[in-house]
Structure formats: structure tokens, C-alpha cells
Motif scaffolding. Sequence first.
Motif, mmCIF file in Angstrom:
data_model
loop_
_atom_site.group_PDB
_atom_site.id
_atom_site.type_symbol
_atom_site.label_atom_id
_atom_site.label_comp_id
_atom_site.label_asym_id
_atom_site.label_seq_id
_atom_site.Cartn_x
_atom_site.Cartn_y
_atom_site.Cartn_z
ATOM 1 N N ALA A 58 0.841 -1.180 0.000
ATOM 2 C CA ALA A 58 0.000 0.000 0.000
ATOM 3 C C ALA A 58 0.877 1.231 0.000
ATOM 4 O O ALA A 58 2.037 1.189 0.415
ATOM 5 C CB ALA A 58 -0.928 0.023 1.217
ATOM 6 N N MET A 59 0.319 2.340 -0.462
ATOM 7 C CA MET A 59 0.982 3.625 -0.368
ATOM 8 C C MET A 59 0.010 4.621 0.229
ATOM 9 O O MET A 59 -1.199 4.528 0.016
ATOM 10 C CB MET A 59 1.484 4.105 -1.727
ATOM 11 N N GLY A 60 0.562 5.551 0.979
ATOM 12 C CA GLY A 60 -0.266 6.539 1.637
ATOM 13 C C GLY A 60 0.363 7.907 1.599
ATOM 14 O O GLY A 60 1.546 8.074 1.301
ATOM 15 N N TRP A 61 -0.473 8.901 1.885
ATOM 16 C CA TRP A 61 -0.033 10.276 2.038
ATOM 17 C C TRP A 61 -0.291 10.705 3.476
ATOM 18 O O TRP A 61 -1.429 10.637 3.953
ATOM 19 C CB TRP A 61 -0.766 11.211 1.075
ATOM 20 N N TYR A 62 0.763 11.106 4.142
ATOM 21 C CA TYR A 62 0.684 11.693 5.470
ATOM 22 C C TYR A 62 0.901 13.197 5.371
ATOM 23 O O TYR A 62 1.497 13.686 4.416
ATOM 24 C CB TYR A 62 1.752 11.115 6.393
ATOM 25 N N ARG A 63 0.448 13.908 6.388
ATOM 26 C CA ARG A 63 0.785 15.316 6.486
ATOM 27 C C ARG A 63 1.069 15.667 7.940
ATOM 28 O O ARG A 63 0.559 15.043 8.858
ATOM 29 C CB ARG A 63 -0.322 16.213 5.925
ATOM 30 N N GLN A 64 1.897 16.679 8.117
ATOM 31 C CA GLN A 64 2.227 17.147 9.452
ATOM 32 C C GLN A 64 2.330 18.662 9.423
ATOM 33 O O GLN A 64 3.171 19.217 8.715
ATOM 34 C CB GLN A 64 3.532 16.540 9.955
ATOM 35 N N ALA A 65 1.460 19.309 10.178
ATOM 36 C CA ALA A 65 1.482 20.748 10.322
ATOM 37 C C ALA A 65 2.346 21.117 11.520
ATOM 38 O O ALA A 65 2.523 20.313 12.439
ATOM 39 C CB ALA A 65 0.063 21.289 10.500
ATOM 40 N N PRO A 66 2.888 22.341 11.543
ATOM 41 C CA PRO A 66 3.698 22.759 12.686
ATOM 42 C C PRO A 66 2.941 22.611 13.995
ATOM 43 O O PRO A 66 1.800 23.064 14.126
ATOM 44 C CB PRO A 66 4.012 24.228 12.378
ATOM 45 N N GLY A 67 3.573 21.970 14.969
ATOM 46 C CA GLY A 67 2.965 21.780 16.269
ATOM 47 C C GLY A 67 1.889 20.723 16.326
ATOM 48 O O GLY A 67 1.256 20.552 17.380
ATOM 49 N N GLU A 68 1.658 20.017 15.227
ATOM 50 C CA GLU A 68 0.616 19.003 15.176
ATOM 51 C C GLU A 68 1.224 17.629 14.951
ATOM 52 O O GLU A 68 2.354 17.491 14.484
ATOM 53 C CB GLU A 68 -0.387 19.308 14.065
ATOM 54 N N GLN A 69 0.453 16.602 15.271
ATOM 55 C CA GLN A 69 0.878 15.241 15.022
ATOM 56 C C GLN A 69 0.705 14.889 13.553
ATOM 57 O O GLN A 69 -0.161 15.423 12.861
ATOM 58 C CB GLN A 69 0.089 14.259 15.887
ATOM 59 N N ARG A 70 1.538 13.985 13.080
ATOM 60 C CA ARG A 70 1.429 13.497 11.724
ATOM 61 C C ARG A 70 0.166 12.659 11.579
ATOM 62 O O ARG A 70 -0.156 11.838 12.445
ATOM 63 C CB ARG A 70 2.674 12.672 11.376
ATOM 64 N N GLU A 71 -0.560 12.859 10.499
ATOM 65 C CA GLU A 71 -1.780 12.110 10.272
ATOM 66 C C GLU A 71 -1.799 11.530 8.864
ATOM 67 O O GLU A 71 -1.300 12.133 7.917
ATOM 68 C CB GLU A 71 -3.020 12.981 10.492
ATOM 69 N N LEU A 72 -2.394 10.365 8.749
ATOM 70 C CA LEU A 72 -2.589 9.723 7.453
ATOM 71 C C LEU A 72 -3.839 10.311 6.823
ATOM 72 O O LEU A 72 -4.933 10.192 7.381
ATOM 73 C CB LEU A 72 -2.720 8.216 7.624
ATOM 74 N N ASP A 92 -5.249 22.896 5.646
ATOM 75 C CA ASP A 92 -4.531 21.866 4.909
ATOM 76 C C ASP A 92 -3.037 22.150 4.830
ATOM 77 O O ASP A 92 -2.280 21.304 4.340
ATOM 78 C CB ASP A 92 -5.086 21.729 3.491
ATOM 79 N N THR A 93 -2.618 23.319 5.264
ATOM 80 C CA THR A 93 -1.210 23.674 5.226
ATOM 81 C C THR A 93 -0.399 22.700 6.070
ATOM 82 O O THR A 93 -0.672 22.503 7.251
ATOM 83 C CB THR A 93 -0.999 25.108 5.729
ATOM 84 N N ALA A 94 0.599 22.080 5.459
ATOM 85 C CA ALA A 94 1.411 21.074 6.135
ATOM 86 C C ALA A 94 2.512 20.622 5.195
ATOM 87 O O ALA A 94 2.521 20.956 4.011
ATOM 88 C CB ALA A 94 0.552 19.872 6.555
ATOM 89 N N VAL A 95 3.433 19.849 5.743
ATOM 90 C CA VAL A 95 4.364 19.097 4.921
ATOM 91 C C VAL A 95 3.722 17.751 4.638
ATOM 92 O O VAL A 95 3.293 17.048 5.560
ATOM 93 C CB VAL A 95 5.725 18.916 5.611
ATOM 94 N N TYR A 96 3.644 17.402 3.380
ATOM 95 C CA TYR A 96 3.009 16.161 2.959
ATOM 96 C C TYR A 96 4.076 15.142 2.577
ATOM 97 O O TYR A 96 4.993 15.446 1.809
ATOM 98 C CB TYR A 96 2.080 16.412 1.769
ATOM 99 N N TYR A 97 3.939 13.937 3.114
ATOM 100 C CA TYR A 97 4.873 12.856 2.870
ATOM 101 C C TYR A 97 4.152 11.679 2.238
ATOM 102 O O TYR A 97 3.097 11.273 2.713
ATOM 103 C CB TYR A 97 5.504 12.362 4.177
ATOM 104 N N CYS A 98 4.720 11.120 1.188
ATOM 105 C CA CYS A 98 4.222 9.837 0.729
ATOM 106 C C CYS A 98 4.990 8.731 1.437
ATOM 107 O O CYS A 98 6.140 8.911 1.847
ATOM 108 C CB CYS A 98 4.313 9.690 -0.799
#
Length: 125
Positions: free
Chosen positions: A33-47, A89-95
Motif C-alpha cells: 500500500a501507499m499513503g499520504w501523510y501530512r504534518q502541520a507545525p505543532g501538530e501530530q502526523r496524520e494519514l 490543509d497547510t502542512a508538509v506532505y509525505y508519501c
Amino acid sequence: QVQLVESGGGLVQAGGSLRLSCAASGSIFSINAMGWYRQAPGEQRELVAAITSGGSTDYADSVKGRFTISRDNAKNTVYLQMNSLKPEDTAVYYCAAKLWKYRLGLLVPGEYDYWGQGAQVTVSS
């Protein structure tokens, strides 16, 4: 081993759209599987979105109806189409990639152990 290279981040106004791309190389046939996570400043990373090797998709409630994850097998690439973007939606997005693993002689899903470099998405109000 799998390598993931992301592209497509940027700055957009609220209500706009962006598409992120994630190109995979290496042991691509091992990907479950592949997913996209995001993490905003001061927030936890979420799928926020995931797609399995069989094509099933899932989304976080916060992005349902606005984001679409898709896959182009010929290009070994997954995409995240983001529409109706909001400032939150502002965040760093990671695949990320989840690979098949051997357990007691059987192939079972692993964890999201392989990551792209991250792409900054900024949505102005």
C-alpha cells in the motif's frame, strides 16, 4: 528497498488545487500500500489518504470529498489531487510505502517504513 521521490508542492489560495506526485523505484512489486501523510507545525502526523495494491482507497474525514488518491502503475507513481484547499490543509506532505513482509513463512502487510522527502503545501486565507 523502495525509494520515493515527491513533487508538486507549492503555495495556493484557499479554494485552489494542487496535485502531489510520488514516484517509486526499487522493489516496487513488494509494495502492499501507499499513503499520504501530512504534518502541520505543532501538530501530530496524520494519514490523510491511502491506496492498496488492489486499488482500494481510504481517506481521513477531514479531506473526504476534496482529496483523491490515485495510482499510475505504468509510471510507478501515486498522486494526491487536492481540491477546495483550506488554510488548515497547510502542512508538509509525505508519501509512504507499506511493503509485504514474511511472517511465519507467509506474506503479510508491513508498516509504512519507507518515506518520501516531504513536500510543503501552503494554503493562504
